[in-house]
Design an enzyme around this catalytic site. Structure first.
Site, PDB file in Angstrom:
ATOM      1  N   GLU A  88       0.800  -1.234   0.000  1.00 25.40           N
ATOM      2  CA  GLU A  88       0.000   0.000   0.000  1.00 25.40           C
ATOM      3  C   GLU A  88       0.835   1.287   0.000  1.00 25.40           C
ATOM      4  N   TYR A 136       3.350   1.989   2.037  1.00 23.33           N
ATOM      5  CA  TYR A 136       3.871   2.360   3.362  1.00 23.33           C
ATOM      6  C   TYR A 136       5.380   2.094   3.421  1.00 23.33           C
ATOM      7  N   ARG A 146       2.275  -8.871   4.220  1.00 21.44           N
ATOM      8  CA  ARG A 146       1.399  -8.289   3.175  1.00 21.44           C
ATOM      9  C   ARG A 146       2.298  -7.703   2.089  1.00 21.44           C
ATOM     10  N   HIS A 151      -1.572   3.920  -1.764  1.00 20.92           N
ATOM     11  CA  HIS A 151      -2.656   4.871  -1.479  1.00 20.92           C
ATOM     12  C   HIS A 151      -2.655   6.044  -2.456  1.00 20.92           C
ATOM     13  N   GLN A 195     -18.718   4.951   2.622  1.00 25.50           N
ATOM     14  CA  GLN A 195     -19.306   6.164   3.210  1.00 25.50           C
ATOM     15  C   GLN A 195     -19.183   6.249   4.729  1.00 25.50           C
TER      16      GLN A 195
HETATM   17  P1  FAD Z   1     -36.843   6.795   0.196  1.00 23.95           P
HETATM   18  O1  FAD Z   1     -35.775   5.878  -0.251  1.00 23.95           O
HETATM   19  O2  FAD Z   1     -37.212   7.898  -0.705  1.00 23.95           O
HETATM   20  O3  FAD Z   1     -38.146   5.895   0.490  1.00 23.95           O
HETATM   21  C1  FAD Z   1     -39.390   6.488   0.758  1.00 23.95           C
HETATM   22  C2  FAD Z   1     -40.483   5.470   0.448  1.00 23.95           C
HETATM   23  O4  FAD Z   1     -41.718   5.949   0.926  1.00 23.95           O
HETATM   24  C3  FAD Z   1     -40.661   5.212  -1.022  1.00 23.95           C
HETATM   25  O5  FAD Z   1     -40.536   3.816  -1.304  1.00 23.95           O
HETATM   26  C4  FAD Z   1     -42.084   5.706  -1.324  1.00 23.95           C
HETATM   27  O6  FAD Z   1     -42.730   4.910  -2.301  1.00 23.95           O
HETATM   28  C5  FAD Z   1     -42.733   5.565   0.040  1.00 23.95           C
HETATM   29  N1  FAD Z   1     -43.898   6.458   0.266  1.00 23.95           N
HETATM   30  C6  FAD Z   1     -43.917   7.815   0.237  1.00 23.95           C
HETATM   31  N2  FAD Z   1     -45.151   8.262   0.564  1.00 23.95           N
HETATM   32  C7  FAD Z   1     -45.924   7.175   0.803  1.00 23.95           C
HETATM   33  C8  FAD Z   1     -47.288   6.995   1.199  1.00 23.95           C
HETATM   34  N3  FAD Z   1     -48.120   8.002   1.435  1.00 23.95           N
HETATM   35  N4  FAD Z   1     -47.744   5.719   1.326  1.00 23.95           N
HETATM   36  C9  FAD Z   1     -46.930   4.660   1.122  1.00 23.95           C
HETATM   37  N5  FAD Z   1     -45.628   4.785   0.755  1.00 23.95           N
HETATM   38  C10 FAD Z   1     -45.137   6.027   0.595  1.00 23.95           C
HETATM   39  N6  FAD Z   1     -27.367   7.397  -0.798  1.00 23.95           N
HETATM   40  C11 FAD Z   1     -26.201   6.992  -0.354  1.00 23.95           C
HETATM   41  O7  FAD Z   1     -25.991   6.994   0.855  1.00 23.95           O
HETATM   42  N7  FAD Z   1     -25.229   6.560  -1.175  1.00 23.95           N
HETATM   43  C12 FAD Z   1     -25.400   6.537  -2.517  1.00 23.95           C
HETATM   44  O8  FAD Z   1     -24.492   6.153  -3.237  1.00 23.95           O
HETATM   45  C13 FAD Z   1     -26.635   6.957  -3.022  1.00 23.95           C
HETATM   46  N8  FAD Z   1     -26.843   6.971  -4.338  1.00 23.95           N
HETATM   47  C14 FAD Z   1     -28.037   7.387  -4.814  1.00 23.95           C
HETATM   48  C15 FAD Z   1     -28.248   7.411  -6.186  1.00 23.95           C
HETATM   49  C16 FAD Z   1     -29.459   7.807  -6.698  1.00 23.95           C
HETATM   50  C17 FAD Z   1     -29.656   7.850  -8.168  1.00 23.95           C
HETATM   51  C18 FAD Z   1     -30.499   8.196  -5.818  1.00 23.95           C
HETATM   52  C19 FAD Z   1     -31.837   8.640  -6.363  1.00 23.95           C
HETATM   53  C20 FAD Z   1     -30.296   8.202  -4.459  1.00 23.95           C
HETATM   54  C21 FAD Z   1     -29.060   7.809  -3.949  1.00 23.95           C
HETATM   55  N9  FAD Z   1     -28.796   7.820  -2.590  1.00 23.95           N
HETATM   56  C22 FAD Z   1     -27.611   7.393  -2.129  1.00 23.95           C
HETATM   57  C23 FAD Z   1     -29.753   8.393  -1.638  1.00 23.95           C
HETATM   58  C24 FAD Z   1     -30.533   7.316  -0.886  1.00 23.95           C
HETATM   59  O9  FAD Z   1     -31.122   6.429  -1.777  1.00 23.95           O
HETATM   60  C25 FAD Z   1     -31.541   8.028  -0.002  1.00 23.95           C
HETATM   61  O10 FAD Z   1     -30.881   8.839   0.904  1.00 23.95           O
HETATM   62  C26 FAD Z   1     -32.407   7.024   0.749  1.00 23.95           C
HETATM   63  O11 FAD Z   1     -33.087   6.191  -0.130  1.00 23.95           O
HETATM   64  C27 FAD Z   1     -33.417   7.766   1.633  1.00 23.95           C
HETATM   65  O12 FAD Z   1     -34.158   6.807   2.306  1.00 23.95           O
HETATM   66  P2  FAD Z   1     -35.629   7.091   2.840  1.00 23.95           P
HETATM   67  O13 FAD Z   1     -36.065   5.788   3.398  1.00 23.95           O
HETATM   68  O14 FAD Z   1     -35.617   8.261   3.730  1.00 23.95           O
HETATM   69  O15 FAD Z   1     -36.501   7.483   1.579  1.00 23.95           O
HETATM   70  P1  NAP Z   2     -27.133  17.229  -3.078  1.00 19.08           P
HETATM   71  O1  NAP Z   2     -25.911  16.444  -2.901  1.00 19.08           O
HETATM   72  O2  NAP Z   2     -27.599  18.106  -2.004  1.00 19.08           O
HETATM   73  O3  NAP Z   2     -26.904  18.092  -4.413  1.00 19.08           O
HETATM   74  C1  NAP Z   2     -27.843  18.959  -4.923  1.00 19.08           C
HETATM   75  C2  NAP Z   2     -27.202  19.829  -6.002  1.00 19.08           C
HETATM   76  O4  NAP Z   2     -28.153  20.720  -6.485  1.00 19.08           O
HETATM   77  C3  NAP Z   2     -26.039  20.623  -5.534  1.00 19.08           C
HETATM   78  O5  NAP Z   2     -25.038  20.550  -6.538  1.00 19.08           O
HETATM   79  C4  NAP Z   2     -26.553  22.043  -5.402  1.00 19.08           C
HETATM   80  O6  NAP Z   2     -25.412  22.803  -5.706  1.00 19.08           O
HETATM   81  C5  NAP Z   2     -27.711  22.079  -6.391  1.00 19.08           C
HETATM   82  N1  NAP Z   2     -28.870  22.858  -5.959  1.00 19.08           N
HETATM   83  C6  NAP Z   2     -29.445  22.889  -4.729  1.00 19.08           C
HETATM   84  N2  NAP Z   2     -30.518  23.706  -4.744  1.00 19.08           N
HETATM   85  C7  NAP Z   2     -30.642  24.173  -6.003  1.00 19.08           C
HETATM   86  C8  NAP Z   2     -31.569  25.057  -6.643  1.00 19.08           C
HETATM   87  N3  NAP Z   2     -32.588  25.613  -5.994  1.00 19.08           N
HETATM   88  N4  NAP Z   2     -31.360  25.336  -7.935  1.00 19.08           N
HETATM   89  C9  NAP Z   2     -30.345  24.788  -8.623  1.00 19.08           C
HETATM   90  N5  NAP Z   2     -29.451  23.961  -8.070  1.00 19.08           N
HETATM   91  C10 NAP Z   2     -29.592  23.644  -6.774  1.00 19.08           C
HETATM   92  O7  NAP Z   2     -28.346  16.295  -3.438  1.00 19.08           O
HETATM   93  P2  NAP Z   2     -28.503  15.124  -4.472  1.00 19.08           P
HETATM   94  O8  NAP Z   2     -27.461  15.141  -5.529  1.00 19.08           O
HETATM   95  O9  NAP Z   2     -29.908  15.231  -4.892  1.00 19.08           O
HETATM   96  O10 NAP Z   2     -28.305  13.836  -3.610  1.00 19.08           O
HETATM   97  C11 NAP Z   2     -29.222  13.517  -2.565  1.00 19.08           C
HETATM   98  C12 NAP Z   2     -28.535  12.756  -1.502  1.00 19.08           C
HETATM   99  O11 NAP Z   2     -28.216  11.455  -1.966  1.00 19.08           O
HETATM  100  C13 NAP Z   2     -27.265  13.471  -1.148  1.00 19.08           C
HETATM  101  O12 NAP Z   2     -27.321  13.934   0.171  1.00 19.08           O
HETATM  102  C14 NAP Z   2     -26.207  12.458  -1.335  1.00 19.08           C
HETATM  103  O13 NAP Z   2     -25.413  12.324  -0.178  1.00 19.08           O
HETATM  104  C15 NAP Z   2     -26.907  11.136  -1.603  1.00 19.08           C
HETATM  105  N6  NAP Z   2     -26.178  10.513  -2.693  1.00 19.08           N
HETATM  106  C16 NAP Z   2     -24.938  10.066  -2.417  1.00 19.08           C
HETATM  107  C17 NAP Z   2     -24.199   9.521  -3.415  1.00 19.08           C
HETATM  108  C18 NAP Z   2     -22.830   9.002  -3.133  1.00 19.08           C
HETATM  109  O14 NAP Z   2     -22.147   8.562  -4.033  1.00 19.08           O
HETATM  110  N7  NAP Z   2     -22.361   9.011  -1.910  1.00 19.08           N
HETATM  111  C19 NAP Z   2     -24.705   9.442  -4.688  1.00 19.08           C
HETATM  112  C20 NAP Z   2     -25.974   9.927  -4.937  1.00 19.08           C
HETATM  113  C21 NAP Z   2     -26.690  10.479  -3.918  1.00 19.08           C
HETATM  114  P3  NAP Z   2     -25.390  24.367  -6.069  1.00 19.08           P
HETATM  115  O15 NAP Z   2     -26.255  24.980  -5.028  1.00 19.08           O
HETATM  116  O16 NAP Z   2     -23.974  24.784  -6.006  1.00 19.08           O
HETATM  117  O17 NAP Z   2     -25.895  24.446  -7.436  1.00 19.08           O
HETATM  118 FE1  SF4 Z   3     -17.895   0.546   4.413  1.00 14.74          FE
HETATM  119 FE2  SF4 Z   3     -20.230  -0.480   5.182  1.00 14.74          FE
HETATM  120 FE3  SF4 Z   3     -20.047   0.837   2.850  1.00 14.74          FE
HETATM  121 FE4  SF4 Z   3     -18.965  -1.593   3.183  1.00 14.74          FE
HETATM  122  S1  SF4 Z   3     -21.140  -1.074   3.224  1.00 14.74           S
HETATM  123  S2  SF4 Z   3     -17.996   0.154   2.238  1.00 14.74           S
HETATM  124  S3  SF4 Z   3     -18.250  -1.458   5.282  1.00 14.74           S
HETATM  125  S4  SF4 Z   3     -19.740   1.702   4.894  1.00 14.74           S
END
Ligand code: FAD
Ligand code: NAP
Ligand code: SF4
Length: 684
Positions: free
Chosen positions: A166, A168, A216, A254, A341
């Site tokens: 790595e 080191y 390692r 790294h 994460q």
């Molecule tokens: P949600 O996942 O939005 O679930 C809410 C649920 O509530 C839904 O299934 C919906 O159908 C249901 N619901 C809403 N209203 C009602 C109702 N009235 N009756 C019945 N059901 C209802 N996070 C990460 O940490 N790492 C990532 O790499 C990552 N990548 C992402 C990539 C993408 C493209 C997207 C879109 C999101 C990503 N996220 C990632 C974000 C992550 O998926 C969300 O933070 C997470 O899903 C939030 O969980 P939640 O349970 O709060 O809501």
């Molecule tokens: P986000 O990370 O908060 O990004 C939102 C983006 O929109 C920012 O670039 C912001 O930057 C812009 N924005 C915010 N308000 C705006 C407005 N009114 N008009 C125009 N631009 C605006 O949210 P997200 O991309 O929707 O992701 C949602 C969550 O999912 C995040 O918290 C993230 O952690 C999680 N997620 C994580 C991963 C991962 O790989 N770890 C991947 C996908 C999602 P500016 O204000 O500078 O434009």
């Molecule tokens: Fe790390 Fe857990 Fe994500 Fe695996 S799932 S990479 S152990 S945070």
């Protein structure tokens, strides 16, 4: 017969036997430096030993102050420290496990102004130029390794792992990149490998024959002027002769700009190099990196790539991994999705490690207190609305504690936004989390009602003691002239509803989702790009070719210098943000660079400081500084964050709690959603 016959074959080291072929690889967790850290570390390692791991390797322990980053534990000589480590070894032995202490000298990577190295060359990832060791200084460092191993033996460890990869300290002696010495510790390979060989020889002489020494070895440095594989083989042979019992595989320094453990790395992407080494070795060889299921581990052993499998993060995700596999309950394994994460990103942010899919990782002492099944008369009748990560986490944890849980979702499947996330190229592992929760729902007896959009009236009349609202979020709309133009799509239109997208695209918002949408749009011309690939289907050859990894093992550092995307995009993308500063600066500490590099390599144009003015038939009108211009695009995808979906709170008379995105959308990710659900359930 076991589904994993090779994985559960004991490994005989002569003086001792390992019960299976699973090594829990070394991970720094930050526990040792925390208050009551050694008690907590003992509970953490004890749980993994109870979970059936054949051999555990601790996080790196520093042999002396200059060998580690500031604030890290290093004083091994005190009786207090020996007693601390005894807590760990006793806890593991009580569970009939075995544990080795890793000796880690960080060399020039030590975040420490007093760091030392073979030559005074600063690492690109460190602000400190190391002090060049004198001849006596080198001898002193070797002596420190030997003393650390002697300490490990006194503290009850079954052996040590010498960290030689790595990038080191030890690795720095081996590679011309970091060793410019002209004395007996530099120059020829014989001189460059004198330090690692002396370390292993010295340790063996001191600890005797009946003590495990794992070395390692960096099999692929993945940096310019790194070791060629021909030298790796020679070093490995010499290390064997010096007295090591096992060689473990190290991949990438790294500072290498090639992903080695992120979720976008295909499973088992590097076992081929362990196989090449094993063909020449006469002691057992361990392979590692992105092996996260028993099926995958068995496949690797079956190919003969290695004698043993190292998995590290999978044991944060599930301490019971091995027992579940052995008891044919692999479908219950909480799989590590390689996101970094809550583990590596936390450490880089100066926080303790944990796990996105298992928020109790490294909190074992706390969790034991919350695990208790509640008394029957205190069991609640709870409704959970939303089967996304937050709702699933709460529902399964609450039901496992004896509460009656009814889970509703308007969708026809569980998972919420994870169903969208799993379609992003490189995020296929998210399938596993949904598989895990599906099984947990069955095991814990949660009543699942899909396809039901519930109303507050229904909840009020349902006889529930408590309602948990995990309804998630709604995408934030853009409030400018023309935002209802047919060119405008939300990320849900693109990822969930598969609406057609043009060839020239502006993405508004460069957060995690903006980057993911870009990644998706770059790859949806791939032949198999239907968004439904499973992790096993991803091609290792494509990955190595794309990043310029030399599978022929002919070049120094095993780099071809010819890495390029294997499927050039047939779209022109613009990724925009309003903020000044680097686009994507808020992505994960240890993975953000991979996303940024990928998009740069595909020619995505990233623009910061944008003010969005209007959208019209011509495209997106924007201002950047003083300059106003029209970005001529066919489609504009809005990824501007989200707002919480809280509509049910208005008329709800039952006591209720909001979790996940429904609680706070800003800064939401699955790590917070899952942890919040689990913590609420534990508090009931
Ligand atoms: P949600 O996942 O939005 O679930 C809410 C649920 O509530 C839904 O299934 C919906 O159908 C249901 N619901 C809403 N209203 C009602 C109702 N009235 N009756 C019945 N059901 C209802 N996070 C990460 O940490 N790492 C990532 O790499 C990552 N990548 C992402 C990539 C993408 C493209 C997207 C879109 C999101 C990503 N996220 C990632 C974000 C992550 O998926 C969300 O933070 C997470 O899903 C939030 O969980 P939640 O349970 O709060 O809501
Ligand atoms: P986000 O990370 O908060 O990004 C939102 C983006 O929109 C920012 O670039 C912001 O930057 C812009 N924005 C915010 N308000 C705006 C407005 N009114 N008009 C125009 N631009 C605006 O949210 P997200 O991309 O929707 O992701 C949602 C969550 O999912 C995040 O918290 C993230 O952690 C999680 N997620 C994580 C991963 C991962 O790989 N770890 C991947 C996908 C999602 P500016 O204000 O500078 O434009
Ligand atoms: Fe790390 Fe857990 Fe994500 Fe695996 S799932 S990479 S152990 S945070």
């Amino acid at each position: 017969m076991s589904s994993y016959p090779l994985l559960f074959q004991p490994l005989d080291l002569g003086f001792t036997q390992l019960k299976n072929r699973v090594l829990m690889g070394s991970m720094h967790t930050g526990l040792e430096e925390a208050e009551n850290g050694f008690e907590r570390a003992a509970a953490y390692y004890g749980a993994r030993a109870r979970g059936g791991v054949g051999l555990i390797v601790t996080g790196g322990i520093m042999p002396n102050p200059e060998s580690g980053s500031l604030g890290m534990t290093h004083s091994l000589e005190t009786p207090e420290m020996e007693a601390n480590h005894r807590l760990i070894t006793d806890a593991v032995h009580k569970e009939r496990g075995k544990i080795c202490m890793q000796i880690l000298h960080e060399g020039r990577y030590a975040f420490n102004p007093k760091c030392v190295a073979p030559s005074p060359i600063a690492a690109p990832i460190s602000p400190y130029t190391p002090e060049e060791l004198t001849h006596e200084g080198v001898l002193g460092e070797i002596d420190n390794f030997i003393k650390a191993a002697a300490f490990a033996k006194r503290a009850g460890y079954d052996g040590v792992e010498v960290m030689g990869s790595e990038g080191y300290f030890i690795n720095e002696f081996l590679a011309p990149r970091t060793n410019h010495r002209t004395d007996q510790w530099g120059g020829s390979l014989e001189n460059r490998m004198r330090l690692p060989v002396s370390v292993v020889e010295g340790i063996r002489e001191n600890v005797g024959e009946e003590f495990i020494i794992i070395y390692r070895l960096s099999m692929l440095d993945l940096v310019e002027d790194g070791s060629p594989f021909s030298e790796v083989l020679v070093v490995g042979k010499a290390i064997e002769k010096a007295g090591a019992n096992i060689i473990n595989t190290g991949i990438g320094w790294h500072e290498a700009r090639i992903p080695t453990i992120a979720t976008s790395v295909p499973r088992s992407a590097f076992t081929w190099v362990s196989a090449k080494f094993k063909a020449q070795a006469s002691i057992p060889v361990i392979t590692s990196n992105r092996i996260n299921s028993p099926e995958e581990a068995e496949r690797v052993l079956n190919r003969g790539d290695a004698d043993m499998i190292s998995m590290a993060r999978p044991f944060l995700a599930d301490p019971e991994f091995v027992n579940k596999a052995e008891e044919e309950r692999a479908d219950e394994i909480n799989t590590c999705i390689g996101c970094n994460q809550a583990c590596l990103d936390h450490l880089f942010e100066g926080k303790e490690a944990s796990c996105l899919v298992n928020p109790w990782a490294c909190r074992e002492t706390e969790h034991i207190k919350t695990l208790a099944i509640c008394d029957a008369d205190k069991a609640l009748n709870v409704a959970v609305v939303g089967a996304g990560p937050a709702g699933l986490s709460f529902a399964t944890e609450a039901a496992s504690r004896g509460h009656k849980v009814t889970l509703f979702d308007s969708a026809d499947k569980i998972g919420g936004q994870f169903n969208i996330a799993k379609q992003i190229p490189g995020k296929e592992e998210f399938y596993e989390t949904l598989r895990y929760f599906k099984r947990q729902l069955e095991l814990t007896g949660v009543e699942l009602n899909l396809g039901q959009r519930v109303s507050s009236e229904q909840l009020n009349q349902g006889g529930f003691d408590h309602v948990v609202l995990a309804t998630g979020v709604v995408p934030r709309a853009l409030n400018i002239t023309g935002s209802d133009h047919p060119k405008v799509l939300s990320y849900l239109d693109v990822l969930r509803d598969k609406k057609p997208v043009g060839k020239k695209v502006a993405i508004i918002g460069a957060g995690g989702i903006g980057f993911d949408v870009a990644e998706y749009l770059l790859h949806d011309n791939k032949p198999e790009g239907n968004g439904e690939e499973t992790p096993e289907q991803r091609s290792i050859d494509e990955f190595t070719a794309s990043w310029g990894i030399d599978k022929e093992l002919e070049h120094p550092g095993s780099l071809t210098g010819k890495g390029k995307p294997q499927h050039p995009a047939d779209r022109e993308l613009f990724l925009l943000q309003r903020k000044a500063g680097k686009v994507g600066a808020d992505l994960g500490k240890t993975t953000g660079w991979i996303h940024r590099t990928e998009l740069h390599r595909h020619g995505v144009k990233m623009m910061n400081g944008c003010e969005y003015l209007s959208i019209n038939d011509g495209g997106l009108q924007l201002r950047n500084g003083e300059v106003e211009s029209l970005l001529e695009v066919d489609t504009i995808v809005i990824c501007a964050g989200q707002e919480p979906l809280q509509e049910l709170t208005n008329d709800l008379s039952v006591p209720h709690t909001l979790i996940g995105g429904a609680d706070i959308a800003a800064g939401l990710d699955a790590k917070r959603a899952i942890a919040q659900g689990a913590e609420l359930a534990a508090s009931l």
